[in-house]
Design a protein around this motif. Structure first.
Motif, PDB file in Angstrom:
ATOM      1  N   PRO A 159     -14.682  -3.276   8.974  1.00 19.02           N
ATOM      2  CA  PRO A 159     -13.893  -3.373   7.747  1.00 19.02           C
ATOM      3  C   PRO A 159     -12.394  -3.255   8.051  1.00 19.02           C
ATOM      4  CG  PRO A 159     -14.979  -1.241   7.876  1.00 19.02           C
ATOM      5  CD  PRO A 159     -15.538  -2.072   8.990  1.00 19.02           C
ATOM      6  N   GLY A 160     -11.608  -3.970   7.287  1.00 21.86           N
ATOM      7  CA  GLY A 160     -10.164  -3.937   7.489  1.00 21.86           C
ATOM      8  C   GLY A 160      -9.460  -4.923   6.570  1.00 21.86           C
ATOM      9  N   ARG A 161      -8.257  -5.288   6.937  1.00 20.33           N
ATOM     10  CA  ARG A 161      -7.462  -6.234   6.153  1.00 20.33           C
ATOM     11  C   ARG A 161      -6.595  -7.066   7.099  1.00 20.33           C
ATOM     12  NH1 ARG A 161      -2.288  -3.921   5.715  1.00 20.33           N
ATOM     13  NH2 ARG A 161      -2.241  -1.657   6.159  1.00 20.33           N
ATOM     14  N   PRO A 162      -6.118  -8.209   6.640  1.00 21.52           N
ATOM     15  CA  PRO A 162      -5.356  -9.083   7.536  1.00 21.52           C
ATOM     16  C   PRO A 162      -3.970  -8.549   7.853  1.00 21.52           C
ATOM     17  CG  PRO A 162      -5.366  -9.954   5.301  1.00 21.52           C
ATOM     18  CD  PRO A 162      -6.303  -8.781   5.300  1.00 21.52           C
ATOM     19  N   GLY A 163      -3.461  -8.943   9.003  1.00 23.22           N
ATOM     20  CA  GLY A 163      -2.060  -8.700   9.328  1.00 23.22           C
ATOM     21  C   GLY A 163      -1.190  -9.662   8.527  1.00 23.22           C
ATOM     22  N   TRP A 164       0.071  -9.335   8.404  1.00 20.79           N
ATOM     23  CA  TRP A 164       0.995 -10.119   7.576  1.00 20.79           C
ATOM     24  C   TRP A 164       1.103 -11.566   8.067  1.00 20.79           C
ATOM     25  CZ3 TRP A 164       6.995  -9.423   7.971  1.00 20.79           C
ATOM     26  CH2 TRP A 164       7.621 -10.208   6.999  1.00 20.79           C
ATOM     27  N   HIS A 165       1.253 -11.746   9.375  1.00 16.38           N
ATOM     28  CA  HIS A 165       1.559 -13.070   9.910  1.00 16.38           C
ATOM     29  C   HIS A 165       0.394 -14.052   9.768  1.00 16.38           C
ATOM     30  CE1 HIS A 165       4.706 -10.554  11.353  1.00 16.38           C
ATOM     31  NE2 HIS A 165       3.959  -9.985  12.289  1.00 16.38           N
ATOM     32  N   ALA A 197      -9.661  -0.727   9.022  1.00 14.59           N
ATOM     33  CA  ALA A 197      -9.508   0.130   7.845  1.00 14.59           C
ATOM     34  C   ALA A 197      -9.140   1.554   8.261  1.00 14.59           C
ATOM     35  CB  ALA A 197     -10.800   0.137   7.044  1.00 14.59           C
ATOM     36  N   LYS A 198      -8.272   2.170   7.451  1.00 16.39           N
ATOM     37  CA  LYS A 198      -7.873   3.557   7.679  1.00 16.39           C
ATOM     38  C   LYS A 198      -8.455   4.434   6.577  1.00 16.39           C
ATOM     39  CE  LYS A 198      -3.394   2.240   9.689  1.00 16.39           C
ATOM     40  NZ  LYS A 198      -1.929   2.326   9.500  1.00 16.39           N
ATOM     41  N   LYS A 199      -8.768   5.670   6.933  1.00 18.71           N
ATOM     42  CA  LYS A 199      -9.327   6.596   5.958  1.00 18.71           C
ATOM     43  C   LYS A 199      -8.339   6.898   4.842  1.00 18.71           C
ATOM     44  CE  LYS A 199     -12.459   8.871   9.226  1.00 18.71           C
ATOM     45  NZ  LYS A 199     -12.815  10.147   9.904  1.00 18.71           N
ATOM     46  N   THR A 200      -7.045   6.758   5.148  1.00 21.21           N
ATOM     47  CA  THR A 200      -6.008   7.085   4.154  1.00 21.21           C
ATOM     48  C   THR A 200      -5.782   5.941   3.162  1.00 21.21           C
ATOM     49  OG1 THR A 200      -4.332   6.268   5.698  1.00 21.21           O
ATOM     50  CG2 THR A 200      -4.791   8.639   5.702  1.00 21.21           C
ATOM     51  N   GLU A 201      -6.401   4.789   3.400  1.00 21.02           N
ATOM     52  CA  GLU A 201      -6.189   3.634   2.527  1.00 21.02           C
ATOM     53  C   GLU A 201      -7.397   3.443   1.610  1.00 21.02           C
ATOM     54  OE1 GLU A 201      -3.285   1.132   5.584  1.00 21.02           O
ATOM     55  OE2 GLU A 201      -5.303   0.378   5.138  1.00 21.02           O
ATOM     56  N   PRO A 202      -7.181   2.927   0.400  1.00 23.57           N
ATOM     57  CA  PRO A 202      -8.292   2.797  -0.572  1.00 23.57           C
ATOM     58  C   PRO A 202      -9.350   1.793  -0.117  1.00 23.57           C
ATOM     59  CG  PRO A 202      -6.303   1.703  -1.375  1.00 23.57           C
ATOM     60  CD  PRO A 202      -5.891   2.468  -0.158  1.00 23.57           C
ATOM     61  N   ASP A 203     -10.553   2.011  -0.571  1.00 27.64           N
ATOM     62  CA  ASP A 203     -11.661   1.109  -0.222  1.00 27.64           C
ATOM     63  C   ASP A 203     -11.424  -0.305  -0.752  1.00 27.64           C
ATOM     64  OD1 ASP A 203     -12.990   3.113   1.090  1.00 27.64           O
ATOM     65  OD2 ASP A 203     -14.256   3.656  -0.632  1.00 27.64           O
ATOM     66  N   LEU A 256       0.833  -1.215   0.000  1.00 28.66           N
ATOM     67  CA  LEU A 256       0.000   0.000   0.000  1.00 28.66           C
ATOM     68  C   LEU A 256       0.863   1.260   0.000  1.00 28.66           C
ATOM     69  CD1 LEU A 256      -2.794  -1.096   2.499  1.00 28.66           C
ATOM     70  CD2 LEU A 256      -2.935  -0.947   0.000  1.00 28.66           C
ATOM     71  N   GLU A 257       1.954   1.234   0.750  1.00 28.85           N
ATOM     72  CA  GLU A 257       2.846   2.407   0.800  1.00 28.85           C
ATOM     73  C   GLU A 257       3.485   2.660  -0.559  1.00 28.85           C
ATOM     74  OE1 GLU A 257       5.559   1.406   3.893  1.00 28.85           O
ATOM     75  OE2 GLU A 257       4.048   1.582   5.478  1.00 28.85           O
ATOM     76  N   ASP A 304      -9.123   0.045  22.115  1.00 25.79           N
ATOM     77  CA  ASP A 304      -9.561   1.411  21.793  1.00 25.79           C
ATOM     78  C   ASP A 304     -10.807   1.429  20.901  1.00 25.79           C
ATOM     79  OD1 ASP A 304      -8.545   0.505  19.420  1.00 25.79           O
ATOM     80  OD2 ASP A 304      -6.982   2.029  19.219  1.00 25.79           O
ATOM     81  N   GLY A 305     -11.370   0.215  20.637  1.00 26.65           N
ATOM     82  CA  GLY A 305     -12.587   0.137  19.832  1.00 26.65           C
ATOM     83  C   GLY A 305     -12.379   0.382  18.356  1.00 26.65           C
ATOM     84  N   SER A 306     -11.140   0.294  17.885  1.00 19.73           N
ATOM     85  CA  SER A 306     -10.834   0.627  16.489  1.00 19.73           C
ATOM     86  C   SER A 306     -11.272  -0.439  15.498  1.00 19.73           C
ATOM     87  CB  SER A 306      -9.333   0.855  16.325  1.00 19.73           C
ATOM     88  OG  SER A 306      -8.617  -0.349  16.603  1.00 19.73           O
ATOM     89  N   GLY A 307     -11.496  -1.666  15.964  1.00 17.29           N
ATOM     90  CA  GLY A 307     -11.848  -2.742  15.049  1.00 17.29           C
ATOM     91  C   GLY A 307     -10.675  -3.628  14.678  1.00 17.29           C
ATOM     92  N   SER A 308      -9.495  -3.295  15.176  1.00 24.04           N
ATOM     93  CA  SER A 308      -8.334  -4.170  14.961  1.00 24.04           C
ATOM     94  C   SER A 308      -8.423  -5.357  15.918  1.00 24.04           C
ATOM     95  CB  SER A 308      -7.026  -3.411  15.202  1.00 24.04           C
ATOM     96  OG  SER A 308      -6.823  -2.411  14.221  1.00 24.04           O
ATOM     97  N   VAL A 309      -7.695  -6.425  15.617  1.00 24.46           N
ATOM     98  CA  VAL A 309      -7.615  -7.589  16.496  1.00 24.46           C
ATOM     99  C   VAL A 309      -6.146  -7.911  16.711  1.00 24.46           C
ATOM    100  CG1 VAL A 309      -8.207 -10.029  16.809  1.00 24.46           C
ATOM    101  CG2 VAL A 309      -9.797  -8.499  15.617  1.00 24.46           C
ATOM    102  N   TYR A 310      -5.773  -8.172  17.979  1.00 20.33           N
ATOM    103  CA  TYR A 310      -4.373  -8.440  18.306  1.00 20.33           C
ATOM    104  C   TYR A 310      -4.203  -9.823  18.931  1.00 20.33           C
ATOM    105  CZ  TYR A 310      -3.600  -3.442  17.601  1.00 20.33           C
ATOM    106  OH  TYR A 310      -3.529  -2.190  17.052  1.00 20.33           O
ATOM    107  N   PHE A 311      -3.026 -10.384  18.734  1.00 19.49           N
ATOM    108  CA  PHE A 311      -2.660 -11.634  19.402  1.00 19.49           C
ATOM    109  C   PHE A 311      -2.036 -11.300  20.744  1.00 19.49           C
ATOM    110  CE2 PHE A 311       0.120 -15.148  20.515  1.00 19.49           C
ATOM    111  CZ  PHE A 311      -0.667 -16.257  20.244  1.00 19.49           C
ATOM    112  N   ASP A 312      -2.485 -11.981  21.789  1.00 20.05           N
ATOM    113  CA  ASP A 312      -1.990 -11.761  23.150  1.00 20.05           C
ATOM    114  C   ASP A 312      -0.788 -12.674  23.389  1.00 20.05           C
ATOM    115  OD1 ASP A 312      -1.523 -11.508  25.844  1.00 20.05           O
ATOM    116  OD2 ASP A 312      -3.599 -11.871  26.467  1.00 20.05           O
ATOM    117  N   VAL A 313       0.414 -12.130  23.285  1.00 23.67           N
ATOM    118  CA  VAL A 313       1.616 -12.976  23.357  1.00 23.67           C
ATOM    119  C   VAL A 313       1.772 -13.638  24.728  1.00 23.67           C
ATOM    120  CG1 VAL A 313       2.847 -11.693  21.553  1.00 23.67           C
ATOM    121  CG2 VAL A 313       3.113 -11.009  23.949  1.00 23.67           C
ATOM    122  N   ARG A 314       1.287 -13.001  25.785  1.00 25.37           N
ATOM    123  CA  ARG A 314       1.453 -13.579  27.121  1.00 25.37           C
ATOM    124  C   ARG A 314       0.473 -14.729  27.379  1.00 25.37           C
ATOM    125  NH1 ARG A 314       5.272 -11.008  29.931  1.00 25.37           N
ATOM    126  NH2 ARG A 314       5.742  -8.849  29.366  1.00 25.37           N
TER     127      ARG A 314
END
Length: 465
Positions: A201-207, A185-191, A74-75, A138-148
């Motif tokens: 809405p969003g996209r997968p993480g690399w891993h 999803a970020k406003k700066t990224e294309p639909d 994307l960059e 923060d309610g952003s809609g992202s999902v994280y892996f809890d390493v601990r």
């Protein structure tokens, strides 16, 4: 066969999950830019592994993915003002073209990340269900892996959690070391770079991309996970974590190829010293590039400078020179046909089974060339024929046999052979007519052109001097 397992940090006997089969997942390119020498080396390493397993009667399933959606893609698309999907596809075609030039065979499947979003979302859902992932605080809609949540986290690279390099702080994380499974999803990224999900809405993480694709095609446990040494952390460490947390056995062995130095310096974007494939192919023929790329052990650093391609060319010409000489001198004898069922030299097999020691296997090949030439010099045709047949078989396994390469080069050789044989016939006729001045003139003109003649008892052979 023995493999060096990066996770175990030692050589291990290779025992496949399923007898008679080998399953391999290799992290392919992130297609934000054109291929460079490091990409080609990595792809070639796993091509060689596949060829050797197949030579030993194994059925190989090789998966090499394409990361066509990622921060880097994307960059670069934004920087070049190009649609991200167009950029990715254009570069993917360049990679495919270079693989073909190097005789790197197609994998069993070559999945794109964008074609497997449902599998990624399914894996994310399972990780949340099992208590190893969470929606952003923060309610952003992202999902994280809890390493601990995973006591074994860090086992691939042997790093304690508190000493691990942070991938990005992020306001929605429980702790800095947690990594993204789904990026809101970020406003700066294309639909076009976002997909619907239960988290927004969003996209997968690399891993998560590679974990999902690997298990989709190879199952919950497979034999080998490969890639460049630079992928050990964070990419492979995080792949292992999320797949283990999902209850998957995942890769039985972790294999990593070494990186590339340019004139003694690490190749990197910051040093602006990357060598791209188009430069390599402008300096040498593809089979010479292939020989060079396999000239160092796959786990070692491969150093590049223009002169190494000349060395590879000379080495390859020495090999092909013997094969051409043997073909000529064994013609019209009972040894003119290759022995197709001949056994490989024990030394070659031993070196290939020792963690795919290609440089040592190449040494066996060059010894076969040396002894084969000696046999021809001393008219030991049976022994020379055996060396030629073994040499062909070894070269076929590593993808360097002359008959495996483009027809164009062999047609050029055939044309040259016809011209030289016509001159040889004219020279022989002149000698029979006792026109020695004409015979010597033909020989001298060939020598000036780099053609050396060798008069045997019943015929004359030629070779490049």
């Amino acid at each position: 066969m023995k493999l060096y397992d990066t996770k175990a940090r030692r050589l291990m006997a290779f025992e496949p999950v399923t007898e008679g089969e080998v399953s391999i997942y290799v992290c392919g390119p992130t297609v934000q830019s054109e291929p460079h020498i490091g990409h080609l080396r990595s792809a070639l390493v796993y091509d060689l592994f596949t060829r050797w397993f197949e030579a030993n009667g194994k059925k190989v399933t090789l998966i090499r993915n394409v990361t066509d959606i990622d921060d880097k893609v994307l960059e670069k698309a934004q920087e070049t003002k190009t649609p991200w999907w167009q950029l990715a596809h254009t570069n993917e075609l360049l990679f495919a073209s270079d693989y073909r030039k190097l005789m790197i065979r197609d994998p069993s499947y070559e999945p794109r990340a964008t074609g497997h979003i449902p599998q990624m979302l399914s894996l994310i859902s399972l990780l949340i269900e099992r208590g190893h992932a969470y929606q952003a605080l923060d309610g952003s809609g992202s999902v994280y892996f809890d390493v601990r949540s995973l006591p074994s986290y860090g086992s691939l690279t042997n790093q304690p959690i508190d000493e691990i390099e942070v991938e990005g702080i992020g306001s929605g994380k429980k702790q800095p070391q947690d990594f993204a499974l789904w990026k809101a999803a970020k406003k700066t990224e294309p639909d076009t770079a976002k997909w619907d999900s239960d988290y927004g809405p969003g996209r997968p993480g690399w891993h998560i991309e590679c974990s999902a694709m690997a298990t989709h095609y190879l199952g919950a446990q497979f034999d080998i996970h490969g890639g460049g040494l630079d992928l050990r952390f964070p990419h492979h460490e995080n792949e292992l974590a999320q797949s283990s947390a999902a209850g998957h056995g995942f890769a039985k062995y972790w294999v990593h190829n070494g990186l590339v130095n340019i004139a003694g310096q690490k190749m990197s974007k910051s040093l602006n010293n990357s060598v791209y494939s188009k430069e390599l192919f402008s300096l040498a023929e593809p089979q010479v590039v292939r020989y060079y790329l396999m000239s160092a052990h796959y786990r070692s650093v491969l150093d590049f400078a223009p002169e190494v391609l000349e060395e590879a060319k000379t080495a390859l010409e020495r090999i092909y020179g013997f094969l051409e000489r043997a073909e000529r001198e064994l013609e019209l004898t009972r040894f003119q046909e290759l022995e197709l069922e001949i056994n490989l030299p024990e030394d070659f097999v031993s070196e290939m089974n020792e963690d795919l020691n290609i440089p040592a296997a190449l040494a066996v090949i060059h010894e076969a060339v040396r002894s084969g030439n000696t046999h021809l010099d001393e008219q030991r045709l049976s022994e020379a024929s055996q060396q030629r047949s073994q040499l062909y078989k070894m070269l076929e396994i590593i993808g360097l046999a002359p008959n495996q390469w483009l027809v164009g080069s062999s047609l050029e050789h055939q044309a040259l052979d016809l011209l030289i044989k016509a001159l040889i016939a004219e020279r022989n006729a002149a000698r029979e007519a006792k026109d020695y001045a004409r015979a010597d003139a033909i020989r001298d003109s060939l020598i000036q052109a780099g053609i050396e003649l060798s008069d045997a008892s019943n015929q004359t052979h030629w070779s490049l001097s």
